[in-house]
Design a protein around this motif. Sequence first.
Motif, mmCIF file in Angstrom:
data_model
loop_
_atom_site.group_PDB
_atom_site.id
_atom_site.type_symbol
_atom_site.label_atom_id
_atom_site.label_comp_id
_atom_site.label_asym_id
_atom_site.label_seq_id
_atom_site.Cartn_x
_atom_site.Cartn_y
_atom_site.Cartn_z
ATOM 1 N N LEU A 187 -5.852 4.656 -7.686
ATOM 2 C CA LEU A 187 -4.609 5.069 -8.332
ATOM 3 C C LEU A 187 -4.570 4.474 -9.733
ATOM 4 C CD1 LEU A 187 -1.910 4.511 -5.534
ATOM 5 C CD2 LEU A 187 -2.861 6.689 -6.319
ATOM 6 N N THR A 188 -3.836 5.135 -10.595
ATOM 7 C CA THR A 188 -3.695 4.615 -11.953
ATOM 8 C C THR A 188 -2.488 3.690 -12.031
ATOM 9 O OG1 THR A 188 -2.320 6.452 -12.681
ATOM 10 C CG2 THR A 188 -4.721 6.692 -12.961
ATOM 11 N N SER A 189 -2.478 2.951 -13.113
ATOM 12 C CA SER A 189 -1.333 2.108 -13.414
ATOM 13 C C SER A 189 -0.171 2.994 -13.824
ATOM 14 C CB SER A 189 -1.695 1.161 -14.559
ATOM 15 O OG SER A 189 -0.535 0.594 -15.119
ATOM 16 N N LEU A 190 1.021 2.615 -13.427
ATOM 17 C CA LEU A 190 2.209 3.352 -13.853
ATOM 18 C C LEU A 190 2.365 3.252 -15.368
ATOM 19 C CD1 LEU A 190 4.870 4.852 -13.201
ATOM 20 C CD2 LEU A 190 5.933 2.603 -12.931
ATOM 21 N N LYS A 201 -4.894 -13.519 -2.805
ATOM 22 C CA LYS A 201 -3.670 -14.267 -2.540
ATOM 23 C C LYS A 201 -2.728 -13.411 -1.693
ATOM 24 C CE LYS A 201 -2.824 -14.066 -7.030
ATOM 25 N NZ LYS A 201 -2.294 -14.355 -8.325
ATOM 26 N N PRO A 202 -1.860 -14.050 -0.913
ATOM 27 C CA PRO A 202 -0.862 -13.278 -0.168
ATOM 28 C C PRO A 202 0.093 -12.582 -1.144
ATOM 29 C CG PRO A 202 -0.991 -15.515 0.668
ATOM 30 C CD PRO A 202 -1.790 -15.479 -0.595
ATOM 31 N N MET A 203 0.511 -11.401 -0.784
ATOM 32 C CA MET A 203 1.372 -10.639 -1.697
ATOM 33 C C MET A 203 2.199 -9.616 -0.938
ATOM 34 S SD MET A 203 -1.493 -8.182 -3.451
ATOM 35 C CE MET A 203 -2.681 -9.502 -3.675
ATOM 36 N N LEU A 204 3.126 -9.038 -1.682
ATOM 37 C CA LEU A 204 3.931 -7.939 -1.174
ATOM 38 C C LEU A 204 3.491 -6.661 -1.859
ATOM 39 C CD1 LEU A 204 7.557 -9.419 -1.431
ATOM 40 C CD2 LEU A 204 5.964 -9.612 0.463
ATOM 41 N N LEU A 205 3.471 -5.593 -1.125
ATOM 42 C CA LEU A 205 3.321 -4.254 -1.700
ATOM 43 C C LEU A 205 4.634 -3.544 -1.464
ATOM 44 C CD1 LEU A 205 1.899 -1.757 -2.883
ATOM 45 C CD2 LEU A 205 1.016 -1.299 -0.567
ATOM 46 N N VAL A 211 3.105 -6.331 -5.805
ATOM 47 C CA VAL A 211 2.515 -5.101 -6.340
ATOM 48 C C VAL A 211 3.514 -3.988 -6.042
ATOM 49 C CG1 VAL A 211 0.627 -3.437 -6.115
ATOM 50 C CG2 VAL A 211 0.150 -5.897 -6.004
ATOM 51 N N GLY A 212 3.861 -3.238 -7.056
ATOM 52 C CA GLY A 212 4.782 -2.124 -6.877
ATOM 53 C C GLY A 212 4.018 -0.820 -6.823
ATOM 54 N N MET A 213 4.434 0.055 -5.935
ATOM 55 C CA MET A 213 3.830 1.380 -5.877
ATOM 56 C C MET A 213 4.932 2.417 -6.040
ATOM 57 S SD MET A 213 1.375 3.178 -3.062
ATOM 58 C CE MET A 213 2.606 3.748 -1.906
ATOM 59 N N ASN A 214 4.960 3.027 -7.210
ATOM 60 C CA ASN A 214 5.927 4.080 -7.464
ATOM 61 C C ASN A 214 5.467 5.311 -6.689
ATOM 62 O OD1 ASN A 214 6.695 6.516 -9.626
ATOM 63 N ND2 ASN A 214 8.309 5.083 -9.112
ATOM 64 N N TYR A 215 6.351 5.859 -5.864
ATOM 65 C CA TYR A 215 5.994 6.832 -4.832
ATOM 66 C C TYR A 215 6.665 8.181 -5.070
ATOM 67 C CZ TYR A 215 5.838 8.539 0.051
ATOM 68 O OH TYR A 215 5.650 9.267 1.193
ATOM 69 N N ASP A 234 1.582 -2.390 -11.305
ATOM 70 C CA ASP A 234 2.342 -1.175 -11.006
ATOM 71 C C ASP A 234 1.374 -0.060 -10.660
ATOM 72 O OD1 ASP A 234 4.965 -2.109 -11.768
ATOM 73 O OD2 ASP A 234 4.234 -2.043 -13.830
ATOM 74 N N LEU A 235 1.399 0.396 -9.430
ATOM 75 C CA LEU A 235 0.587 1.548 -9.033
ATOM 76 C C LEU A 235 1.436 2.805 -9.144
ATOM 77 C CD1 LEU A 235 -1.064 0.117 -5.785
ATOM 78 C CD2 LEU A 235 -2.098 0.302 -8.065
ATOM 79 N N TYR A 236 0.776 3.906 -9.487
ATOM 80 C CA TYR A 236 1.481 5.181 -9.578
ATOM 81 C C TYR A 236 0.879 6.147 -8.558
ATOM 82 C CZ TYR A 236 3.568 9.344 -11.668
ATOM 83 O OH TYR A 236 4.280 10.505 -11.876
#
Length: 177
Positions: A47-50, A65-69, A98-102, A123-125
């Motif tokens: 995926l590309t960056s937003l 590292k531990p993280m949130l998506l 990590v954010g994933m715009n959906y 930021d994932l898009y």
Amino acid sequence: MNRRVLILSIPLIIFLLGCVFLFKGLFSDPRKLESVLLDQPVPEFALTSLQNPAQEYSRTIFTGKPMLLNVWATWCPTCRAEHEFLNELQAKEDIYIVGMNYKDERSKALRWLKNLGNPYAIDLYDPDGMLGLDLGVYGAPETFLIDSKGIIRYRHVGDLNDRVWQQTVKPIFEQME
């Protein structure tokens, strides 16, 4: 006589089974959706960056590292309520998110982050929702806890807020390596 009693009792048996089914549904949590990906690695993706369409990411970003998506969208009113908490969480507890715009429009998502702040390290898009589909996302917001090896350890459906964080998600997050 016994055959007649048996035939007459069939509707009663069906009614009682329906009551058991409905009674069980009253006490189930509709937000608790099991994921087939629990204890599995994040699926492969590209995926590309937003914010930078020339930047492409793969699942390697979910290691180290531990993280949130966090799965979010501008069309999701609950995401707006959640966003302020994510800003606070990142600022106060330095949680890597990590954010994933959906299934959203890039311009609207960029305006959202500019106006409301950006708690996301990456930021994932995902405009077509393909990674969301692979993750089993039902809608937004949803948050996945991913350990340092890229393994999905927990899935939260609905907004992440202080109560949910303190009571449910944080204890799991703190146990992850």
